[in-house]
Design an enzyme around this catalytic site. Structure first.
Site, short mmCIF file in Angstrom:
data_model
loop_
_atom_site.label_atom_id
_atom_site.label_comp_id
_atom_site.label_asym_id
_atom_site.label_seq_id
_atom_site.Cartn_x
_atom_site.Cartn_y
_atom_site.Cartn_z
CE1 TYR A 137 -11.20 68.79 -64.79
CE2 TYR A 137 -10.67 66.90 -66.15
CZ TYR A 137 -10.96 67.44 -64.91
OH TYR A 137 -11.00 66.63 -63.81
CE1 TYR B 294 -7.26 65.40 -63.57
CE2 TYR B 294 -6.84 63.88 -61.76
CZ TYR B 294 -7.68 64.39 -62.72
OH TYR B 294 -8.96 63.88 -62.84
#
Lengths: 441, 130
Positions: free
Chosen positions: A345, A395
């Site tokens: 992440y 994103y």
């Protein structure tokens, strides 16, 4: 040879197998040294131990469930639509499109779905309403906890086919992650508490953290730049990635600062989009065309001192990742050396060096050297964020990383495929909430 | 865009009053005396819910710092800095460096809190004193 029975035996066996797989040399888990290796490792004893271990192990959520379908919107089109003022879908619409595609990928129908997890950016009830899903079990969760919760629901028998749906119009909706209306402040006080001194945005929190890390470990800006450069290589081979033009470390160093020491290439790409996953029981997944098994999960949250930034600035969240490493690798029965690619992440590039250290891919303080000498690009020692990740693909708040993990295990990533990919490690450490998932065949 | 605004939960009000008097006070636990920053209704160490307020010396050391190059607030035109200071009493606080910026690294430099008027409210800033 020590006499070991039941749980103690399994514990020792897994540590021993870890050591065999090389993690002992690669990692910095001093706790492992407390467990002496089993001395007798003759082939017969080994086979017996493996049989015994496999019959005794009840490894939590290992191989309980599998991903059988993935789907997402066309992120490049989503990006263009915002720029051209032709936005077609809100967050609910983006999630809906992703769901339809994931269902098709799974070869299932809507009526097969009996569990529903909805990402934090859309209301659970409305998402279920538009999709026509009355769920036996459901809830709201982010990508990583959503996957874990789906496994828990399936293991407990509360659901058999769980749809995970995420839609986010953060670009067209002009969501701000810093400033006077910073998103996320309701969940994380540190995002808004220090605003009177102009200290805002999640990027600034990581900039503050990473400045100190760089000074303590000697990691250079050029070494951090290797992350953005490597991920852009993956993105250049990914038709879904927003940023496909390759960059060099020189380009990185010449780029503007957003919050110094972080450059613009260290930041994620905020974009509209949707992602959906279909997770079902391991048993039912056997009938699916291309299931990807969930071999292990782990989680550890550092909450104490979070707003004063204590665990962020003094320990770089590493204790959380180290605890998750023990949990996830033990559950899966594999170690870092077995991972073919790592998906992290990456709201910001500095998540990558911290994950490399936290999970034992390199020694503590050794991430700069690893980035420079071993490498995280495709074809190098440990390919990381092979799709381009948040920095270069889009994103999608960890959701698209699950899709890439599944596709790498399926072996359908074309030019960016990691050869003979058996295991993928996914890791996140959003504000010290560390989570890992290991996907495999 | 808008201006910065302090978060003032029920526990924060007294701290901001102390800043207005130019003598920062932080909440501490009556039982184990550990500081609570941000102020909190319960001690994370011993779960005691009794509190006391203690003045701090304002002396500390820089833990880390950043420089903003992008504008996030109308009252903070870039470039501007923010830094984290460990007060000698223990807590970590975020503030701004005032006065001359040092050459090279700021980490480990000794600072002392001062009080400045920012957009009509008083708040602390720190000056390097070593």
């Amino acid at each position: 040879m020590p006499v070991l029975r039941g749980g103690a035996f399994v514990f020792a066996y897994i540590f021993w197998r870890w050591r065999l797989s090389g993690v002992h040399q690669a990692g910095d888990f001093s706790s492992f040294d407390l467990h002496s290796p089993i001395e007798d490792s003759s082939p017969n004893m080994l086979a017996m131990r493996i049989r015994e271990a496999e019959s005794v192990v009840t490894p939590g959520l290992s191989k309980v469930a599998a991903v059988v379908g993935v789907g997402h919107t066309d992120w490049r089109q989503d990006y263009a639509a915002v720029r051209e003022g032709k936005v077609k879908y809100d967050s609910i619409g983006l999630g809906s499109l992703a769901f339809v595609r994931a269902l098709e990928d799974a070869g299932l129908t809507r009526d097969d779905v009996d569990g529903l997890i909805v990402g934090p950016t859309t209301p659970y009830e409305r998402m279920g309403e538009v999709l026509g899903i009355d769920a036996k079990w459901g809830g709201q969760a982010d990508a990583m906890l959503g996957v874990i919760q789906a496994c828990m629901a399936i293991k407990s028998g509360l659901a058999e086919v769980v749809a995970l749906v995420y839609g986010n119009n953060q670009r067209s909706g002009k969501v701000n992650y810093g400033g006077s209306n910073a998103a996320g402040g309701a969940s994380f006080l540190s995002y808004v508490y220090h605003a009177p001194w102009g200290f805002t945005s999640q990027g600034a929190l990581y900039a503050m953290m990473f400045r100190r890390y760089m000074e303590e470990t000697g990691l250079t800006s050029a070494e951090l730049g290797e992350v953005a450069v490597a991920q852009r290589i993956g993105a250049s081979l990914n038709p879904n990635a927003l940023m496909q033009q390759r960059i060099t470390v020189e380009d990185y160093l010449a780029s503007e600062f957003i919050c110094e020491p972080l450059h613009i290439f260290d930041y994620c790409l905020i974009n509209d989009g949707g992602v959906a996953l279909i997770i079902t029981s391991a048993e039912r997944a056997r009938k699916a065309a291309n299931p990807v098994m969930i071999h292990g999960v782990g989680r550890y949250d550092l909450n104490t001192g979070a707003t004063s930034l204590e665990p962020r600035l003094t320990e770089y969240y590493l204790p959380a990742q180290q605890k998750v490493a023990e949990q996830v690798f033990n559950m899966a029965g594999v170690g870092p050396k077995d991972m073919d690619t790592l998906q992290v992440y990456d709201s910001f590039s500095c998540h990558i060096p911290l994950a490399l250290e936290g999970y034992g891919y390199c020694p503590a303080g050794g991430a700069g050297k690893f980035l420079r000498e071993e490498g995280v690009a495709l074809g190098r020692r440990l390919p990381v964020n092979t799709s381009g990740g948040h920095l270069s693909e889009s994103y999608m708040q960890g959701w698209a990383h699950q899709v890439e993990a599944v596709r790498q295990v399926r072996g359908i990533c074309g030019e960016r495929q990691v050869p003979d990919c058996r295991f993928v490690h996914y890791s996140s450490d959003v504000a010290g909430k560390a989570v890992s998932i290991i996907y495999g065949r | 865009m808008g201006k910065t605004q302090p978060i003032k939960s029920i526990d924060d009000v007294r701290m901001w009053e102390s800043i207005e008097r130019e003598q920062l006070e932080l909440m501490a636990c009556c039982n184990c005396h550990k500081f609570r920053y941000p102020p909190a209704p319960i001690c994370a160490e011993c779960l005691c819910m009794e509190t006391e307020w203690k003045p701090v010396s304002g002396k500390g050391k820089v833990v880390s710092w950043v420089v903003f190059h992008r504008k996030y607030f109308d009252d903070f035109p870039p470039p501007y800095n923010a830094m984290t200071v460990r007060l000698e009493e223990g807590p970590l606080i975020v503030t701004n460096l005032t006065g001359p910026e040092p050459e090279g690294s700021w980490i480990g430099r000794e600072v002392k809190l001062e009080y400045v008027v920012h957009d009509g409210r008083k708040q602390h800033a720190a000056r390097i004193v070593d």
